[in-house]
Scaffold this motif. Structure first.
Motif, PDB file in Angstrom:
ATOM      1  N   ARG A   7       0.831  -1.205   0.000  1.00 15.40           N
ATOM      2  CA  ARG A   7       0.000   0.000   0.000  1.00 15.40           C
ATOM      3  C   ARG A   7       0.863   1.251   0.000  1.00 15.40           C
ATOM      4  NH1 ARG A   7      -4.742   0.186   4.137  1.00 15.40           N
ATOM      5  NH2 ARG A   7      -5.246   1.953   2.812  1.00 15.40           N
ATOM      6  N   ALA A   8       1.966   1.205   0.740  1.00 10.02           N
ATOM      7  CA  ALA A   8       2.868   2.361   0.778  1.00 10.02           C
ATOM      8  C   ALA A   8       3.427   2.629  -0.618  1.00 10.02           C
ATOM      9  CB  ALA A   8       3.994   2.117   1.772  1.00 10.02           C
ATOM     10  N   ARG A   9       3.709   1.586  -1.362  1.00  8.82           N
ATOM     11  CA  ARG A   9       4.230   1.759  -2.724  1.00  8.82           C
ATOM     12  C   ARG A   9       3.151   2.317  -3.654  1.00  8.82           C
ATOM     13  NH1 ARG A   9       9.238  -0.215  -3.252  1.00  8.82           N
ATOM     14  NH2 ARG A   9       9.983  -1.682  -1.676  1.00  8.82           N
ATOM     15  N   TYR A  10       1.905   1.883  -3.466  1.00 12.68           N
ATOM     16  CA  TYR A  10       0.817   2.443  -4.280  1.00 12.68           C
ATOM     17  C   TYR A  10       0.618   3.926  -3.964  1.00 12.68           C
ATOM     18  CZ  TYR A  10      -0.380  -2.431  -5.300  1.00 12.68           C
ATOM     19  OH  TYR A  10      -0.347  -3.736  -5.699  1.00 12.68           O
ATOM     20  N   THR A  15       1.140   9.435  -5.638  1.00 11.07           N
ATOM     21  CA  THR A  15       1.709  10.748  -5.314  1.00 11.07           C
ATOM     22  C   THR A  15       2.502  11.310  -6.480  1.00 11.07           C
ATOM     23  OG1 THR A  15       1.809  10.155  -2.964  1.00 11.07           O
ATOM     24  CG2 THR A  15       3.189  11.992  -3.688  1.00 11.07           C
ATOM     25  N   ARG A  16       3.174  10.460  -7.231  1.00 15.06           N
ATOM     26  CA  ARG A  16       3.944  10.911  -8.387  1.00 15.06           C
ATOM     27  C   ARG A  16       3.062  11.481  -9.499  1.00 15.06           C
ATOM     28  NH1 ARG A  16       8.351   6.006  -9.328  1.00 15.06           N
ATOM     29  NH2 ARG A  16       9.516   6.287  -7.372  1.00 15.06           N
ATOM     30  N   LEU A  17       1.770  11.170  -9.463  1.00 22.17           N
ATOM     31  CA  LEU A  17       0.860  11.601 -10.525  1.00 22.17           C
ATOM     32  C   LEU A  17       0.207  12.947 -10.243  1.00 22.17           C
ATOM     33  CD1 LEU A  17      -1.025   8.215 -11.152  1.00 22.17           C
ATOM     34  CD2 LEU A  17       0.885   9.158 -12.478  1.00 22.17           C
ATOM     35  N   ILE A  18       0.373  13.461  -9.051  1.00 20.71           N
ATOM     36  CA  ILE A  18      -0.386  14.651  -8.667  1.00 20.71           C
ATOM     37  C   ILE A  18       0.543  15.821  -8.344  1.00 20.71           C
ATOM     38  CG2 ILE A  18      -2.307  13.277  -7.786  1.00 20.71           C
ATOM     39  CD1 ILE A  18      -1.258  13.670  -4.980  1.00 20.71           C
ATOM     40  N   PRO A  19       0.022  17.052  -8.410  1.00 19.21           N
ATOM     41  CA  PRO A  19       0.833  18.229  -8.050  1.00 19.21           C
ATOM     42  C   PRO A  19       1.228  18.198  -6.581  1.00 19.21           C
ATOM     43  CG  PRO A  19      -1.165  18.863  -9.233  1.00 19.21           C
ATOM     44  CD  PRO A  19      -1.324  17.423  -8.884  1.00 19.21           C
ATOM     45  N   LYS A  29      -5.839  -1.253  -3.989  1.00 21.52           N
ATOM     46  CA  LYS A  29      -5.647  -2.162  -5.115  1.00 21.52           C
ATOM     47  C   LYS A  29      -6.998  -2.818  -5.380  1.00 21.52           C
ATOM     48  CE  LYS A  29      -3.485  -6.646  -6.010  1.00 21.52           C
ATOM     49  NZ  LYS A  29      -2.576  -7.683  -5.459  1.00 21.52           N
ATOM     50  N   VAL A  30      -7.490  -2.752  -6.625  1.00 23.40           N
ATOM     51  CA  VAL A  30      -8.849  -3.195  -6.903  1.00 23.40           C
ATOM     52  C   VAL A  30      -8.908  -4.069  -8.157  1.00 23.40           C
ATOM     53  CG1 VAL A  30      -9.901  -1.170  -5.823  1.00 23.40           C
ATOM     54  CG2 VAL A  30      -9.367  -1.120  -8.275  1.00 23.40           C
ATOM     55  N   ARG A  31     -10.068  -4.675  -8.335  1.00 21.41           N
ATOM     56  CA  ARG A  31     -10.416  -5.357  -9.575  1.00 21.41           C
ATOM     57  C   ARG A  31     -11.690  -4.715 -10.108  1.00 21.41           C
ATOM     58  NH1 ARG A  31      -9.743 -11.811  -8.113  1.00 21.41           N
ATOM     59  NH2 ARG A  31      -7.471 -11.793  -7.803  1.00 21.41           N
ATOM     60  N   ASP A 138       8.257  -6.452  -9.340  1.00 16.58           N
ATOM     61  CA  ASP A 138       6.920  -6.166  -8.842  1.00 16.58           C
ATOM     62  C   ASP A 138       6.909  -4.905  -7.979  1.00 16.58           C
ATOM     63  OD1 ASP A 138       5.927  -8.388 -10.103  1.00 16.58           O
ATOM     64  OD2 ASP A 138       5.994  -9.679  -8.330  1.00 16.58           O
ATOM     65  N   GLU A 139       7.927  -4.755  -7.144  1.00 14.87           N
ATOM     66  CA  GLU A 139       8.009  -3.593  -6.275  1.00 14.87           C
ATOM     67  C   GLU A 139       8.165  -2.308  -7.084  1.00 14.87           C
ATOM     68  OE1 GLU A 139      11.073  -4.220  -3.419  1.00 14.87           O
ATOM     69  OE2 GLU A 139      10.158  -6.038  -2.614  1.00 14.87           O
ATOM     70  N   ARG A 140       8.989  -2.358  -8.127  1.00 16.78           N
ATOM     71  CA  ARG A 140       9.152  -1.172  -8.990  1.00 16.78           C
ATOM     72  C   ARG A 140       7.852  -0.839  -9.697  1.00 16.78           C
ATOM     73  NH1 ARG A 140      14.042  -3.772 -10.157  1.00 16.78           N
ATOM     74  NH2 ARG A 140      13.184  -4.581 -12.110  1.00 16.78           N
ATOM     75  N   ALA A 141       7.133  -1.872 -10.161  1.00 16.15           N
ATOM     76  CA  ALA A 141       5.880  -1.653 -10.889  1.00 16.15           C
ATOM     77  C   ALA A 141       4.833  -0.970 -10.014  1.00 16.15           C
ATOM     78  CB  ALA A 141       5.339  -2.985 -11.417  1.00 16.15           C
ATOM     79  N   GLN A 142       4.835  -1.289  -8.718  1.00 13.68           N
ATOM     80  CA  GLN A 142       3.836  -0.722  -7.814  1.00 13.68           C
ATOM     81  C   GLN A 142       3.980   0.786  -7.650  1.00 13.68           C
ATOM     82  OE1 GLN A 142       4.290  -3.070  -4.280  1.00 13.68           O
ATOM     83  NE2 GLN A 142       3.084  -4.771  -5.081  1.00 13.68           N
ATOM     84  N   THR A 143       5.161   1.312  -7.898  1.00 18.01           N
ATOM     85  CA  THR A 143       5.350   2.759  -7.793  1.00 18.01           C
ATOM     86  C   THR A 143       5.340   3.434  -9.159  1.00 18.01           C
ATOM     87  OG1 THR A 143       7.762   2.512  -7.828  1.00 18.01           O
ATOM     88  CG2 THR A 143       6.690   2.531  -5.673  1.00 18.01           C
TER      89      THR A 143
END
Length: 203
Positions: A7-10, A15-19, A29-31, A138-143
């Protein structure tokens, strides 16, 4: 990796997507919800649809999912999963559902992530990874999250509950009357979805 670490990685990825002046309130994490879904956005060259499949088409689809007859897929989805979303072509639900459908068709496995900030609801997908990828990949992908779409919080409401086979379902309603649903596997905690609903309800 623990659930909290994931969850911390998500959170980091959202956070990287927002100002810098926008704050993350909840992530999950959802389906995508199963069953009938919103109509796709208008396509200029889309062929006209024909009549329904009839009883035989529905029966063939139940017996063998690889056989597709007209609208039989929709009939089977409705019988098993009910309704996963509604919306006219071009509605908010239509646009977002189309975006996640396109993301799901990319090479590799991607995870859908919902994020709520103090200003918006965001739908993202993690970077694709292979089925046999390492835990480091996998860890890199989550961020590394791609933004599929966002909606102002003032144009969204949400509620968490049970629906048919989905014991932990989040329904998101948009101001234009359309809606989408998301869920988590039965073995997973429903807490992240409840937090998304609570964050969207807080004004």
């Amino acid at each position: 990796m623990t659930v909290d670490e994931s969850r911390a990685r998500y959170v980091e990825g959202i956070t990287r997507l927002i100002p810098v002046d926008e704050r993350v309130r909840a992530v999950a994490k959802v389906r995508a919800g199963g069953g009938l879904t919103p109509a796709p956005p208008p396509q200029p060259s889309a062929p006209a649809s024909t009549g329904g499949p009839g009883f035989l088409g529905v029966l063939l689809n139940v017996l063998s999912p690889t056989i597709t007859v007209g609208r039989a897929d929709n009939a089977v989805d409705w019988l098993v999963f009910g309704v996963g979303g509604r919306g006219e072509p071009g509605s908010q639900a239509s646009v977002l559902h189309h975006a996640l459908t396109v993301a799901a068709k990319s090479v590799g496995v991607r995870t859908l992530v919902l994020g709520v900030t103090d200003q918006r609801l965001l739908l993202g997908a993690t970077a694709p990874v292979g089925l046999l990828s390492s835990s480091a990949a996998d860890e890199r992908a989550q961020t590394d999250i791609d933004l599929l779409g966002s909606v102002p919080r003032t144009a969204v409401t949400a509620r968490f509950g049970r629906y048919r086979l989905n014991w932990k379902r989040l329904r998101i309603d948009f101001a234009d009357g359309s809606w989408l649903s998301f869920h988590v596997p039965l073995a997973d905690s429903g807490r992240p979805l409840r937090e998304i609903a609570a964050a969207l309800s807080a004004r």
